[in-house]
Design a protein around this motif. Structure first.
Motif, PDB file in Angstrom:
ATOM      1  N   GLU A 154     -30.711  18.042  27.477  1.00 26.25           N
ATOM      2  CA  GLU A 154     -30.086  19.036  28.342  1.00 26.25           C
ATOM      3  C   GLU A 154     -29.733  18.386  29.661  1.00 26.25           C
ATOM      4  OE1 GLU A 154     -32.058  22.913  29.703  1.00 26.25           O
ATOM      5  OE2 GLU A 154     -32.693  22.604  27.627  1.00 26.25           O
ATOM      6  N   LEU A 155     -28.660  18.855  30.257  1.00 32.57           N
ATOM      7  CA  LEU A 155     -28.267  18.329  31.561  1.00 32.57           C
ATOM      8  C   LEU A 155     -29.297  18.767  32.600  1.00 32.57           C
ATOM      9  CD1 LEU A 155     -26.183  16.918  33.382  1.00 32.57           C
ATOM     10  CD2 LEU A 155     -25.078  19.147  33.653  1.00 32.57           C
ATOM     11  N   ILE A 156     -29.847  17.795  33.316  1.00 33.17           N
ATOM     12  CA  ILE A 156     -30.781  18.109  34.398  1.00 33.17           C
ATOM     13  C   ILE A 156     -30.424  17.230  35.589  1.00 33.17           C
ATOM     14  CG2 ILE A 156     -32.813  18.913  33.103  1.00 33.17           C
ATOM     15  CD1 ILE A 156     -33.829  15.973  33.272  1.00 33.17           C
ATOM     16  N   GLU A 157     -30.923  17.598  36.729  1.00 38.71           N
ATOM     17  CA  GLU A 157     -30.744  16.763  37.903  1.00 38.71           C
ATOM     18  C   GLU A 157     -31.442  15.442  37.601  1.00 38.71           C
ATOM     19  OE1 GLU A 157     -31.374  17.260  42.644  1.00 38.71           O
ATOM     20  OE2 GLU A 157     -31.796  18.996  41.387  1.00 38.71           O
TER      21      GLU A 157
ATOM     22  N   GLU B 282     -26.921   7.387  32.943  1.00 46.54           N
ATOM     23  CA  GLU B 282     -26.124   8.313  32.140  1.00 46.54           C
ATOM     24  C   GLU B 282     -26.231   9.737  32.672  1.00 46.54           C
ATOM     25  OE1 GLU B 282     -26.578   6.802  27.788  1.00 46.54           O
ATOM     26  OE2 GLU B 282     -26.693   8.993  27.825  1.00 46.54           O
ATOM     27  N   MET B 283     -27.466  10.131  32.972  1.00 47.18           N
ATOM     28  CA  MET B 283     -27.693  11.487  33.465  1.00 47.18           C
ATOM     29  C   MET B 283     -27.030  11.651  34.831  1.00 47.18           C
ATOM     30  SD  MET B 283     -28.976  14.289  32.357  1.00 47.18           S
ATOM     31  CE  MET B 283     -30.358  14.223  31.213  1.00 47.18           C
TER      32      MET B 283
ATOM     33  N   LYS C  81     -22.781  14.182  37.920  1.00 50.29           N
ATOM     34  CA  LYS C  81     -21.582  14.115  38.785  1.00 50.29           C
ATOM     35  C   LYS C  81     -20.415  14.849  38.140  1.00 50.29           C
ATOM     36  CE  LYS C  81     -22.199   9.670  41.156  1.00 50.29           C
ATOM     37  NZ  LYS C  81     -22.120   8.302  40.606  1.00 50.29           N
ATOM     38  N   ASP C  82     -20.328  14.727  36.814  1.00 46.46           N
ATOM     39  CA  ASP C  82     -19.182  15.307  36.088  1.00 46.46           C
ATOM     40  C   ASP C  82     -19.393  16.747  35.688  1.00 46.46           C
ATOM     41  OD1 ASP C  82     -18.134  12.800  36.246  1.00 46.46           O
ATOM     42  OD2 ASP C  82     -18.618  12.227  34.179  1.00 46.46           O
TER      43      ASP C  82
END
Ligand code: GDP
Ligand code: ZN
Length: 295
Positions: free
Chosen positions: A226-229, A285-286, A291-292
């Motif tokens: 999952e996308l996380i900070e 990568e994260m 950023k994106d």
């Protein structure tokens, strides 16, 4: 006033669900129209409330109880343990894939256990991988589905849990499940829904003697974390935890900051250098994904 029973969905095919109640009885159910209207689709692994059917008839699935987690490929809910199968050789182990799966499993609240399989092919490499993952997973074992080495210990580590296997194709998931339980995984097997145009794979939870269940289809959905900070990625690396808060910078991502205790631990061999190297890759990568994130 009707009394509802509680059960666990072990199978769902063509709108018919099998729920097993605490007494071990299997009931065939259809989802109530109310659920369908709410677009609540029952999943294998769901704990549900249902109204048992009269003799020879289907009952009604009335309510899906809150899920503690769920995966989408294959669709399954309430998994306790992800058994990550890594082959010591043949195929060459893809350890960054293993690391991704560990992160994703922890994000989903699933305990990861690593089985280093095919120990018979390259015992040295197998021990090396085991050493790298001992502190990373909630359990790591050397096994060989071929010789049976470590299979009893693995069965014991999994006992009582609802578990699913994941890992590279060819790592030996199918063989392991066979060695563990004498079951054939339905990997790659496709069953055709009657009259339907498309083919679907149906997962099933199989009850094991002595408690616990195993999903008969290997999982793939743990691939993408999952996308996380990015700064929080480190929280999914248990081997870093004891150094937390001791670095020069706070917070420290333990990536390339000076005065980093995790770096020191890598230098003097307390943390596996490969794990840390790949962590930095995943961290970059994260960072990029973060950023994106609005693109
Ligand atoms: P899956 O794709 O992860 O389900 O992998 P399979 O269970 O289909 O195994 C892939 C190949 O590896 C098969 O030819 C198995 O016989 C072989 N294999 C599985 N486990 C072992 C093992 O412990 N040792 C050796 N030498 N071969 C294994
Ligand atoms: Zn640090």
């Amino acid at each position: 006033m009707t009394f509802l029973s509680e059960g666990l969905i072990t199978k769902g095919v063509g709108g018919f669900y099998t729920a097993v109640s605490a007494d071990g009885c299997a009931h065939t159910l259809r989802a109530q129209r109310k659920l369908r209207r709410q677009h609540l689709t029952p999943m294998v692994g769901d704990r549900v409330e249902f109204q048992p059917g009269a003799e020879g008839e289907e009952g009604w699935l009335v309510k899906i109880l809150p899920r503690k987690n769920h995966l989408t490929r294959p669709p399954v809910a309430n998994i306790d343990v992800a058994l990550l199968v890594v082959a010591a050789a043949s195929p060459d182990p893809d350890l960054i894939l293993a690391d991704r799966m560990l992160v994703a499993a922890r994000q989903a609240g699933i305990r990861p256990i690593v089985a280093v399989n095919k120990a018979d092919l390259d015992p040295e490499k197998a021990s090396e991988i085991l050493a790298a993952y001992r502190a990373a997973a909630d359990g790591a074992l050397l096994v060989s589905a071929r010789t049976g080495e470590g299979v009893d210990a693995l069965r014991e580590a999994l006992a009582g849990s609802v578990h699913a296997l994941s890992g590279q194709s060819g790592a030996g998931k199918s063989s392991l499940i066979n060695a563990l339980y004498g079951l054939k995984l339905t990997t790659g097997q496709v069953s055709r829904i009657e009259r339907g145009r498309h083919t679907t794979r149906h997962s099933e939870l199989i009850a094991l003697p002595g408690g616990g269940m195993v999903l008969d289809t290997p999982g793939f959905s743990l691939l993408e974390s999952e996308l996380i900070e990015p700064i929080h990625l480190k929280d999914y690396y248990p081997e870093f935890a004891r150094y937390e808060g001791d670095c020069r910078f706070s917070p420290c991502a333990h990536a390339s900051e000076p005065g980093c205790r995790v770096h020191e631990a890598v230098e003097d061999g307390r943390i596996d250098p490969g794990r840390h190297e790949r962590y930095k890759q995943l961290f970059d990568e994260m960072t990029q994904r973060w950023k994106d994130r609005y693109d």
